[in-house]
Design a protein around this motif. Structure first.
Motif, PDB file in Angstrom:
ATOM      1  N   GLN A   1      -0.357  -2.063  -7.144  1.00 39.48           N
ATOM      2  CA  GLN A   1      -1.800  -1.807  -7.201  1.00 39.48           C
ATOM      3  C   GLN A   1      -2.020  -0.500  -7.945  1.00 39.48           C
ATOM      4  OE1 GLN A   1      -3.272  -1.765  -3.160  1.00 39.48           O
ATOM      5  NE2 GLN A   1      -2.216  -3.671  -2.626  1.00 39.48           N
ATOM      6  N   GLU A   2      -2.840  -0.573  -8.992  1.00 35.58           N
ATOM      7  CA  GLU A   2      -3.193   0.628  -9.748  1.00 35.58           C
ATOM      8  C   GLU A   2      -4.623   1.013  -9.372  1.00 35.58           C
ATOM      9  OE1 GLU A   2      -2.477  -0.075 -13.858  1.00 35.58           O
ATOM     10  OE2 GLU A   2      -0.293  -0.216 -13.587  1.00 35.58           O
TER      11      GLU A   2
ATOM     12  N   GLY B   1       0.784  -1.222   0.000  1.00 41.80           N
ATOM     13  CA  GLY B   1       0.000   0.000   0.000  1.00 41.80           C
ATOM     14  C   GLY B   1       0.813   1.268   0.000  1.00 41.80           C
ATOM     15  N   ALA B   2       2.156   1.192   0.033  1.00 40.62           N
ATOM     16  CA  ALA B   2       2.970   2.401   0.010  1.00 40.62           C
ATOM     17  C   ALA B   2       2.815   3.105  -1.328  1.00 40.62           C
ATOM     18  CB  ALA B   2       4.437   2.043   0.262  1.00 40.62           C
TER      19      ALA B   2
ATOM     20  N   ALA C   1      -9.666  -0.776  -8.071  1.00 38.88           N
ATOM     21  CA  ALA C   1      -8.243  -1.146  -7.980  1.00 38.88           C
ATOM     22  C   ALA C   1      -7.974  -2.406  -8.807  1.00 38.88           C
ATOM     23  CB  ALA C   1      -7.840  -1.373  -6.527  1.00 38.88           C
ATOM     24  N   ILE C   2      -6.762  -2.444  -9.421  1.00 40.21           N
ATOM     25  CA  ILE C   2      -6.317  -3.614 -10.188  1.00 40.21           C
ATOM     26  C   ILE C   2      -4.930  -4.002  -9.687  1.00 40.21           C
ATOM     27  CG2 ILE C   2      -5.674  -4.503 -12.464  1.00 40.21           C
ATOM     28  CD1 ILE C   2      -7.641  -2.590 -13.709  1.00 40.21           C
ATOM     29  N   LEU C   3      -4.734  -5.293  -9.532  1.00 38.14           N
ATOM     30  CA  LEU C   3      -3.428  -5.811  -9.110  1.00 38.14           C
ATOM     31  C   LEU C   3      -2.631  -6.215 -10.343  1.00 38.14           C
ATOM     32  CD1 LEU C   3      -2.139  -6.318  -6.293  1.00 38.14           C
ATOM     33  CD2 LEU C   3      -2.786  -8.721  -6.562  1.00 38.14           C
ATOM     34  N   ARG C   4      -1.407  -5.654 -10.495  1.00 36.72           N
ATOM     35  CA  ARG C   4      -0.583  -5.972 -11.664  1.00 36.72           C
ATOM     36  C   ARG C   4       0.818  -6.360 -11.189  1.00 36.72           C
ATOM     37  NH1 ARG C   4      -3.151  -4.391 -16.314  1.00 36.72           N
ATOM     38  NH2 ARG C   4      -4.624  -2.632 -16.176  1.00 36.72           N
ATOM     39  N   GLU C   5       1.470  -7.187 -12.025  1.00 37.20           N
ATOM     40  CA  GLU C   5       2.852  -7.563 -11.746  1.00 37.20           C
ATOM     41  C   GLU C   5       3.724  -7.065 -12.895  1.00 37.20           C
ATOM     42  OE1 GLU C   5       5.632 -11.494 -10.826  1.00 37.20           O
ATOM     43  OE2 GLU C   5       3.435 -11.645 -10.819  1.00 37.20           O
TER      44      GLU C   5
END
Length: 383
Positions: A119-120, A35-36, A108-112
C-alpha cells in the motif's frame, strides 16, 4: 513509490529525488498488505514524533490510529481498498507520540510488485479543515436544537388544555380506583387474624396508598389551578376554632411522635368558607412544619377571627428559611432544604395553600427567623 522493505532514512525509492521525497509537504509511506510500515519519509516521522527506526518493521499504520480509526480501517477502509484498489480523501486521526490527536486526510493505492502486495499512502495534516467541520457541526446542532425547542414550545402551547383534561381523567379514574381497591383490601386483611409481621406490612401498604391519594389530590388541584379556573370552593358557615381543633386532633395520629397543639385566639363569629379546603390547608401547613421544623419543639396551630377576616397560623421552631427561598416558597415545585421527610411531597403543598387562600379572597404569608421560628399565616375573608 518502489518497494523498499526495511528501508530507513539514508535511502529512498528515487535516489535522484531523495531529499524532495523525504521533506515533501505531505507524509509518504509504504506498508505491506497487513499495514506494517516498510518505509516512511521524514515529514511523516516528524508529524507523529517517531524516528523511522521506531516505525519501519516495528508498527502497523493502523496502530497509530484512534480506536474509532482502527474500527473504520477494519470495517471500511481495508475492504474498500481491496475491492477498488485505491481510496481517496479518507479523514482520520493519528495519535502522535505525545498523545495528541492529529487530524489527517489520506489517499492510498494498492500495488503489486515482485509478487508482493503493498500500500502506497500519502497523508496531509487537516487541522483547519477539521476545525471548520467541527464548527459547522456545532452550528448545525445548535440550529437543530433551536428549531426543536421552538417546535416543542409551539406544540406545548397547543396541547396544554388537552393535556390538563387528560391528566385529570387519568389521575381521577385510572389511579384512584385501583388505589381504593388496594386500601380496602389491606383494611379487610387486617381483620382476618394476620400475624404481627403481616399487620406491619399491611399498615405500611395503607400508609403508602394514603400518601399516593394525597399526591393525586395535589396534582389534581395543581392542574385545576394552572388551567386558570382556580380551586373549587364551596362556602358554608363553619365554626373555625372547632373545625381546626378537630383537624389537629386527627393530625396528631399521623404525627404520633411529635407535639402538635391548637391555640384558640380571639373572636368566635361564624366564618363562611369551604371546610374541606380549610382542613386541607391546615394539613399541608402542619405537614410542612413537621418536615422542616425541629423534632424537639412543638408545632402550634392558632386560629383567630378578627372582624371581616379570620386567620390560621402554623408555627414551628428550627433552622430559618433563607430569604431567597422564602421569596419563592409559594411557587409550585419549590421545596425547602434539610427536611426530615424529603420524600413526602413533590413541592405543591404550599402552592395549594396559597390557592386556597386566594379562592377565599385572602393570602398566605410567611416569616422565618432563628429566634422566632417559622410561621405561616393564612388570612381569609370571613364572608
Amino acid at each position: 513509490m518502489g518497494s523498499r522493505a526495511g528501508m530507513v532514512h539514508g535511502g529512498g525509492p528515487f535516489p535522484d529525488s531523495q531529499s524532495a521525497i523525504e521533506h515533501a509537504p505531505c507524509g509518504l509511506l509504504q506498508t505491506d498488505a497487513d499495514g506494517a510500515i516498510v518505509w516512511s519519509n521524514r515529514t511523516f516521522c516528524q508529524w507523529v514524533g517517531y524516528g523511522a527506526q521506531e516505525l519501519v518493521g516495528q508498527r502497523r499504520l493502523q496502530d497509530l490510529f484512534t480506536v474509532g480509526g482502527r474500527i473504520f480501517h477494519q470495517t471500511h477502509w481495508a475492504p474498500l481498498l481491496q475491492i477498488q484498489g485505491s481510496i481517496a480523501e479518507v479523514k482520520l486521526e493519528i495519535v502522535t507520540r505525545s498523545g495528541e490527536r492529529l487530524p489527517m486526510i489520506m489517499n492510498a493505492i494498492l500495488r503489486e510488485r515482485d509478487g508482493h502486495v503493498q500500500q502506497e499512502i500519502a497523508m496531509y495534516v487537516a487541522r483547519d479543515r477539521d476545525k471548520y467541520e467541527r464548527e459547522l457541526i456545532q452550528s448545525r446542532t445548535k440550529l437543530e436544537d433551536a428549531v426543536a425547542q421552538a417546535n416543542r414550545l409551539q406544540a406545548e402551547a397547543k396541547d396544554r388544555a388537552l393535556f390538563a383534561e387528560q391528566m385529570m381523567g387519568i389521575v381521577s379514574h385510572d389511579l384512584r380506583n385501583p388505589l381504593s381497591a388496594i386500601h380496602m383490601g389491606a383494611a379487610l386483611l387486617t381483620r382476618t387474624g394476620a400475624t404481627q409481621e403481616q399487620q406491619t406490612v399491611l399498615a405500611r401498604i395503607t400508609r403508602s396508598t394514603d400518601r399516593a391519594n394525597r399526591l393525586i389530590s395535589e396534582l389534581l388541584d395543581f392542574t385545576q389551578a394552572r388551567m386558570g379556573k382556580g380551586l373549587a370552593v364551596t362556602r358554608q358557615p363553619v365554626q373555625l376554632h372547632a373545625l381546626v381543633r378537630e383537624s389537629v386532633e386527627e393530625l396528631k395520629m399521623a404525627f404520633a411522635n411529635r407535639v402538635l397543639q391548637h391555640e384558640q385566639g380571639t373572636g368566635d363569629a361564624p366564618c363562611y368558607a369551604d371546610p374541606d379546603r380549610l382542613v386541607q390547608l391546615v394539613g399541608n401547613l402542619v405537614a410542612n412544619a413537621m418536615a422542616y421544623g425541629s423534632r424537639d419543639a412543638p408545632v402550634t396551630v392558632r386560629t383567630c377571627v378578627d372582624g371581616p377576616t379570620f386567620s390560621i397560623t402554623v408555627h414551628n421552631h428550627g433552622e430559618p428559611i433563607r430569604q431567597d427561598l422564602l421569596d419563592t416558597i409559594f411557587q409550585p415545585m419549590v421545596r425547602g432544604e434539610n427536611g426530615n421527610a424529603s420524600g413526602r411531597s413533590v413541592g405543591l403543598g404550599l402552592f395549594i395553600v396559597s390557592e386556597i387562600a386566594r379562592m377565599h379572597g385572602g393570602a398566605v404569608t410567611a416569616r422565618s427567623t432563628l429566634e422566632g421560628g417559622t410561621e405561616f399565616t393564612a388570612r381569609l375573608q370571613r364572608e
